[in-house]
Enzyme design. Structure first.
Site, PDB file in Angstrom:
ATOM      1  N   GLY A  50       0.832  -1.192   0.000  1.00 28.62           N
ATOM      2  CA  GLY A  50       0.000   0.000   0.000  1.00 28.62           C
ATOM      3  C   GLY A  50       0.869   1.245   0.000  1.00 28.62           C
ATOM      4  O   GLY A  50       1.856   1.329   0.737  1.00 28.62           O
ATOM      5  N   GLY A  52      -0.539   4.648  -0.007  1.00 28.18           N
ATOM      6  CA  GLY A  52      -1.220   5.881   0.359  1.00 28.18           C
ATOM      7  C   GLY A  52      -0.376   6.643   1.358  1.00 28.18           C
ATOM      8  O   GLY A  52       0.848   6.480   1.425  1.00 28.18           O
ATOM      9  N   GLY A  55       1.556   4.220   3.762  1.00 29.04           N
ATOM     10  CA  GLY A  55       2.558   3.422   3.071  1.00 29.04           C
ATOM     11  C   GLY A  55       3.667   4.252   2.455  1.00 29.04           C
ATOM     12  O   GLY A  55       4.855   3.917   2.573  1.00 29.04           O
ATOM     13  N   HIS A 276     -20.422   8.972   7.432  1.00 27.74           N
ATOM     14  CA  HIS A 276     -20.163  10.412   7.286  1.00 27.74           C
ATOM     15  C   HIS A 276     -21.473  11.129   6.981  1.00 27.74           C
ATOM     16  O   HIS A 276     -22.218  10.719   6.097  1.00 27.74           O
ATOM     17  CB  HIS A 276     -19.155  10.646   6.161  1.00 27.74           C
ATOM     18  CG  HIS A 276     -18.526  11.997   6.174  1.00 27.74           C
ATOM     19  ND1 HIS A 276     -19.234  13.151   5.948  1.00 27.74           N
ATOM     20  CD2 HIS A 276     -17.243  12.393   6.403  1.00 27.74           C
ATOM     21  CE1 HIS A 276     -18.423  14.187   6.025  1.00 27.74           C
ATOM     22  NE2 HIS A 276     -17.208  13.757   6.300  1.00 27.74           N
ATOM     23  N   ARG A 340     -19.431  13.133  13.780  1.00 27.95           N
ATOM     24  CA  ARG A 340     -20.019  12.498  12.607  1.00 27.95           C
ATOM     25  C   ARG A 340     -21.089  11.473  12.944  1.00 27.95           C
ATOM     26  O   ARG A 340     -22.117  11.397  12.278  1.00 27.95           O
ATOM     27  CB  ARG A 340     -18.907  11.850  11.773  1.00 27.95           C
ATOM     28  CG  ARG A 340     -17.995  12.861  11.140  1.00 27.95           C
ATOM     29  CD  ARG A 340     -16.852  12.233  10.384  1.00 27.95           C
ATOM     30  NE  ARG A 340     -16.076  13.257   9.696  1.00 27.95           N
ATOM     31  CZ  ARG A 340     -15.011  12.995   8.957  1.00 27.95           C
ATOM     32  NH1 ARG A 340     -14.577  11.743   8.832  1.00 27.95           N
ATOM     33  NH2 ARG A 340     -14.358  13.971   8.356  1.00 27.95           N
ATOM     34  N   GLU A 435      -5.375   3.331   8.420  1.00 23.90           N
ATOM     35  CA  GLU A 435      -6.743   2.852   8.589  1.00 23.90           C
ATOM     36  C   GLU A 435      -6.820   1.337   8.663  1.00 23.90           C
ATOM     37  O   GLU A 435      -7.795   0.789   9.179  1.00 23.90           O
ATOM     38  CB  GLU A 435      -7.622   3.365   7.443  1.00 23.90           C
ATOM     39  CG  GLU A 435      -9.103   3.104   7.637  1.00 23.90           C
ATOM     40  CD  GLU A 435      -9.968   3.599   6.496  1.00 23.90           C
ATOM     41  OE1 GLU A 435     -11.200   3.382   6.542  1.00 23.90           O
ATOM     42  OE2 GLU A 435      -9.425   4.215   5.549  1.00 23.90           O
ATOM     43  N   ARG A 445     -14.305   8.100  14.579  1.00 23.47           N
ATOM     44  CA  ARG A 445     -13.146   8.943  14.277  1.00 23.47           C
ATOM     45  C   ARG A 445     -13.558  10.395  14.150  1.00 23.47           C
ATOM     46  O   ARG A 445     -14.511  10.726  13.450  1.00 23.47           O
ATOM     47  CB  ARG A 445     -12.476   8.487  12.984  1.00 23.47           C
ATOM     48  CG  ARG A 445     -11.285   9.363  12.579  1.00 23.47           C
ATOM     49  CD  ARG A 445     -10.604   8.853  11.333  1.00 23.47           C
ATOM     50  NE  ARG A 445     -11.432   8.949  10.146  1.00 23.47           N
ATOM     51  CZ  ARG A 445     -11.608  10.068   9.435  1.00 23.47           C
ATOM     52  NH1 ARG A 445     -11.049  11.193   9.827  1.00 23.47           N
ATOM     53  NH2 ARG A 445     -12.346  10.046   8.339  1.00 23.47           N
TER      54      ARG A 445
END
Length: 649
Positions: A50, A52, A55, A276, A340, A435, A445
């Protein structure tokens, strides 16, 4: 069908959290960790899955330290990781606004926002290193918004009464990822990182109890190949796409984490899903994903519905006295910036009452009328212009003239692979970042904390803690020619062949859509015991049917998107059962886990701290004849905050 049950064990999960004063724990722990001599680092090979934020930051940081790194991503470039989709900002306790923020306040807001279901030590570390993240990103050239005098600007996000969110218009995730990507590609250019694009991890290889490598499929050629290393880092994001419709990119999946789970890594709190509140509503069955509207919009947008149902007038014709600004009414201290989970359930409630708006009546208004009158169109355009443009392109409606219509949608998953304070899973040598792990957010979160966790783990935690494994354990050199790699490779090929040989008529996508709707209805914003039992039974039926009736065209030895999707959907079916099991086992409501049987008289989440103040970590029961799990409980101890009813009123 009999009622599903979970086997609970009393085995201790060693979190390795340090003792002593909370503010000193991370510094003390870093000093106590073993070190790897700079000359020895090049001897160790680290596999990062990964690319992102977690990573890319981890791979570049470890390569900068001198380790040999291989990085794997399923996209054609790390720039296409889902981290680019984060819009609103990244939290940091710098107190630039001089409005009372501090490391301790960010720590407390995160613990409270997660409904007291996270570890104190991990959350405080996250708050501590947040201040360093901003300096790191500025040094990388991230173009954060600035005040007139040149200082970095901040705005507010849900669950906080201070302005601590740094942002780059509505493109914060993209800009942060470009910064991390630049650092990663610098290391690629210097030969310290080898990048494998369009590779998907399909299994983990464990030798002598230690994670020693991965098996991947080249998504272009179909080649199955093994890669050996001295440590494996999973930075593969969350599993929100189990619901089919979510704000996640379509490529987001659970496969890498799930295959590690089935090799022995415990999976924690899978039922903790964040919904969300600010997303563009579902418009029809043609959709394959949903679009997020940044939480930052709630700084200036006011959320409302008509007080009466069946309102046929256009929103500009509804006078203020006939509008219900329900978040401001119910939660006056936080108003439109309520957390949220609370904001999402409030939107669901008014729509269930028949007061929703739009053609489907399953949306609410996010109205900028008052902000435009107060600050002017130019000021609003400067803050949110690209977000407004995106909304108009998708819906055909101009939010400068008419209110946005929004409704909650699946966004983030707080559950994930269980890790200790070092970010190491229950498989030695397997570390999980961002995550993909469960560690920092509890049951909900706070907005703008996902980017913070990903970069904290990659830049400021794993470079220290990976040495606890590399210098603290003795393990011999292993290559991809080892017999265990060959055995796992064969299992991967057999799984692919089983999917390819199914002689059914349905596409993987049709099964995925049916699973997602089931999960949304039974394990989404609200759950109850009866619905969860029904869902478990139906998931099992669908899973069995899937392996018989799925149809996959094309060849396994070439580019085949249907085959990629089919493997991921198969893993989603197994994950879905565990999510429902976890939700059924937790007889309380907390954060994003709302059991309808457990709520206060005014409809808020009702925790049961006496019985459920723990992280639930699930282990595959190898002794069972079919897929089953054992539950391990990590008690959550609160020494620095007081367990209290969570209130934003």
């Amino acid at each position: 069908m009999s009622t599903p049950t979970a086997t609970a064990t009393n085995s201790k999960l060693d979190s390795k959290c340090p003792s002593g004063p909370l503010a000193d724990r991370w510094e003390k722990h870093r000093f106590d960790l073993k070190l790897v001599n700079p000359a020895n680092r090049r001897k160790f090979h680290v596999l990062v899955v990964g690319t992102g934020l977690a990573g890319a930051s981890a791979a570049s940081s470890l390569a900068e330290l001198g380790y040999s790194v291989s990085a794997f991503c399923i996209q054609d470039s790390p720039r296409r990781a889902h981290s680019i989709a984060a819009q609103g900002g990244i939290n940091a306790a710098k107190n630039y606004q001089n409005d009372g923020d501090s490391v301790h306040r960010l720590f407390y807001d995160t613990i409270k926002g997660g409904d007291f279901r996270a570890r104190e030590s991990n959350v405080h570390r996250l708050a501590e290193v947040s201040v360093n993240i901003i300096d790191q990103c500025v040094a990388l050239g991230v173009p954060f918004a600035r005040e007139y005098g040149g200082l970095l600007a901040n705005r507010s996000f849900g669950g906080a009464q201070v302005s601590r969110t740094f942002y780059a218009r509505g493109q914060t995730g993209q800009q942060l990822l470009l910064g991390a990507y630049s650092g990663l590609m610098r290391q690629v250019g210097e030969g310290k990182v080898k990048l494998y694009a369009r590779h998907e991890m399909l299994d983990l290889v464990v030798i002598d109890g230690i994670a020693r490598g991965i098996v991947c499929r080249n998504l272009i050629t179909g080649e199955i190949k093994s890669y050996a290393g001295d440590a494996v880092l999973l930075c593969t994001g969350g599993y929100g796409n189990v619901f089919y419709l979510s704000t996640n990119a379509k490529a987001c999946n659970v496969t890498a984490a799930w295959r590690a789970h089935k090799r022995g890594a415990l999976f924690a709190n899978p039922c903790y899903t964040q919904i969300h509140p600010t997303c563009i509503p579902v418009s029809g069955s043609h959709q394959s994903k949903l679009t997020l509207m940044s939480e930052s919009l709630r700084n200036d947008g006011r959320v409302w519905v008509p007080k009466a149902g069946d309102e046929s007038r256009s929103p500009d014709q509804v006078p203020d006295e006939e509008r219900d600004y329900y978040l401001e009414r119910k939660y006056p201290s936080f108003g439109n910036l309520s957390p949220r989970d609370i904001s999402s359930r409030a939107a669901k409630q008014v729509c269930d009452e028949g007061r929703g708006v739009g053609g489907s009546k399953m949306s609410v208004y996010l109205d900028f009328r008052d902000a435009i009158v107060r600050d002017g169109v130019d000021a609003i355009r400067a803050r949110y212009g690209n977000l407004f443009q995106m909304y108009e392109r998708i819906t055909g409606e101009d939010p400068y003239r008419v209110p946005m219509r929004i409704y909650p949608a699946v966004h983030y998953t707080m559950g994930g692979v269980w890790v200790d304070y070092n970010l190491e899973s229950t498989i030695p040598g397997l570390f999980v970042l961002g995550e993909a792990n469960f560690s920092d957010h509890g049951a909900n979160r706070l907005g703008a904390s996902a980017l913070m966790q990903g970069l904290a783990d990659g830049y400021f935690v794993i470079p220290y803690t990976i040495a606890s494994h590399l210098a603290g354990r003795k393990f011999g050199k292993v290559t991809a020619e080892h017999a265990e790699f060959r055995r796992v490779e064969q299992e991967v090929r057999e799984r692919i062949e089983r999917l390819k040989n199914a002689s059914g008529k349905r596409s993987p996508d049709s099964f995925h859509r049916e699973l997602g709707l089931l999960m949304w209805d039974k394990c989404g914003m609200a759950r109850n015991a009866g619905g969860l039992r029904q869902a478990i039974g139906r998931v099992r039926e669908l899973r069995e049917q899937y392996w018989q009736d799925v149809k996959i065209p094309g060849d396994a030895a070439n580019l085949n998107n249907a085959l990629e999707h089919a493997g991921r959907v198969a893993d989603f079916f197994e994950l879905a059962e565990l999510m429902c099991m976890d939700a059924l086992d937790r007889n309380e409501s907390c954060g994003g886990h709302f059991r309808e049987e457990f709520q206060t008289p005014d409809g808020e989440a009702k925790r049961d701290d006496a019985n459920y103040c723990y992280a639930g970590a699930w282990e595959v029961d190898a002794s069972a004849s079919s897929l089953a799990w054992k539950l391990h409980k990590e008690p959550l101890v609160f020494e620095n905050v007081k367990l209290a009813e969570r209130s934003y009123k």
